[in-house]
Motif scaffolding. Structure first.
Motif: not given
Lengths: 318, 318
Positions: A221-224, A255-256, A258, A260-261, A306, B302, B304-312
């Protein structure tokens, strides 16, 4: 719209291994055993308990044998262990309580194979014949072949679906040539690049190539997009998913930087999606939410699930 | 499978209002203005900046006027404010920089209306005629009617879809009788009960009843199904979504006492889903991820968004 939707799905829990392997410190055996027991009590029938990997590289899993010894087993539950090389396999074989299953692993990305397993993808593939021999000799039933980075890779970018289909048909043939049947191909979105269209496309192509073979998904679920991808897969008839309770885990190379990724799709959120779609899982959602909260207490920081924070829908007094 | 999928969707940002309204303390004006500016710079064209509600009940929003005054406006961006009663509307009207839009609100659950707005659902509905008059007098264009708890309620449980369709047709007729056109019905899953099937069913029923009316969705990710629901809605042709950057916010009455219960679907994860599906949003994803990280820095915990932590997704050196 629900034509291909399965009536029941298999959810394979990987949190105890995925989750604690990535954490920076080891956690007490008793707590990890309690989590495995809570997951089994919630109705999960396949639980990956620990990995048998280098204690030097992954000290968090150095006590895998002791963990298996501690778990009070529940009948009908498959307590699984992971290994990446022959040494690990022999350790797992020598450990009472490990329900051995013969997994094969293929890498759709050569760069990722080298980074994750210190081995070229071609060399990994050549080794699969050796694994089939080892499993046959040991009487370990073949369970599935996992295609890692099937939806793309953080080093090589997009992976052509035809390349993945080629790997799937190649490994299927390899098994047949040795008189073995490969029950499942698991497509892994290891770094979280897939969207629903990619899931539909690749599942459709693999199914067309291997209509008799079960298709499973290992989604991050890396990017949601984890559950949106699950929903697309369910409509394609996919009925086997790997997941992690509370969203435990992640891939340190994916992960980059982080921590929390997000890792695997979250087991209880996935089970809740199935429940909402009228698809059976055999899981007691309330008990699973309790198990997810136990996981969070053990890890000691907020986890990404969630449902565990919102609770199951229930009517409250107005 | 992509027959009804829209080519472009409107994403309406509610994070600055939803997010900071629920936080236990007020945040500095300059930081909140910087977030609004970052969101506009990322390409969001509709941003709900603040609410004009009781400073006693919601002290976090007491400085709504000052916030609007501070924002350096970007042409083409709609800077929106929320009000729940006439007093709030008149405050918003008197505030320079508020792009007024005429919203109506209906409650599919009477109990929720009473808890959330201190008013029975029937009484709320009767008031909509008064709102239409007020908007007409003030020259405020009618934008949409939001049906709160359209997918169920934490007090009353399931809401029959036919009841929601009845509300939608009722409010549409109310507008027509006054010579006004209701451009959109927004279906809100206020407490996070919907699954993809409920979304498909209700969207289909409302569209059948009001084929000329745009349908929007206001989805919460309370139990993790937010983007799976968005994906289902996109396949039904829905092209308007409310969301919160970084997953900011939540409904204080919707969660079970855990402030980590998720709020609206997360803007950048939603935009990433659209991107993966080839649907235009007009958003610069990289800039939006930066805005989400700014939101997290402001809130100081922290999100809850996912992309923000993983990055594009990007290719890294192997």
């Amino acid at each position: 719209m629900a034509g291909d939707r399965p009536r029941h799905v298999t959810i394979r829990e990987e949190g105890p291994r995925e989750g604690f392997q990535i954490e920076p410190r080891p956690y007490p055996l008793a707590e990890r055993a309690a989590l495995v027991e809570a997951l089994a009590a919630a109705g999960l029938r396949s639980i990956q308990v620990a990995s048998f990997v280098s204690p030097r590289k992954v000290p968090q899993m150095a006590d895998a044998e002791a963990l298996f010894a501690l778990i009070r087993r529940r009948p009908g539950v498959h307590y699984d262990g992971l290994w990446l090389n022959e040494q690990g396999f022999h350790r797992a074989r020598a450990t009472p309580g490990v329900d051995l299953e013969g997994r094969l692993a293929l890498y759709a990305s050569d760069s990722f194979a080298r980074r994750n397993n210190d081995c070229a993808a071609d060399e990994m593939h050549a080794r699969q014949a050796r694994w089939l021999d080892l499993y046959a000799e040991a009487g370990v039933p073949l369970s599935r072949a996992i295609i890692v980075t099937a939806f793309g890779c953080c080093y090589e970018g997009a992976v052509p679906p035809r390349h993945v289909v080629g790997l799937a048909t190649w490994v299927d043939r390899l098994c047949r040539e040795r008189g073995q049947v490969l029950p499942e191909i698991t497509l892994a979105d290891t770094v979280g690049l897939a969207g629903p269209d990619e899931v539909r496309r690749l599942v459709g192509m693999v199914r067309e190539a291997l209509p008799e073979t079960r298709i499973g998904l290992h989604l991050h679920d890396t990017r949601g997009l984890g559950l949106a991808n699950v929903a697309a897969a369910l409509e394609m008839g996919v009925d086997a998913f790997d997941s992690s309770v509370a969203g435990l885990g992640g891939c340190p190379f994916a992960a980059h930087g982080d921590h929390r990724a997000a890792g695997n799709v979250c087991t209880e959120d996935l089970a809740f999606l199935c429940d909402r779609l009228g698809i059976g899982t055999g899981i007691d959602l309330g008990a699973l939410v309790e198990a997810s909260r136990l996981a969070e207490r053990i890890v000691g920081r907020p986890l990404g699930g969630r449902l565990m924070h919102a609770g199951l829908p229930e009517r409250r007094a107005a």
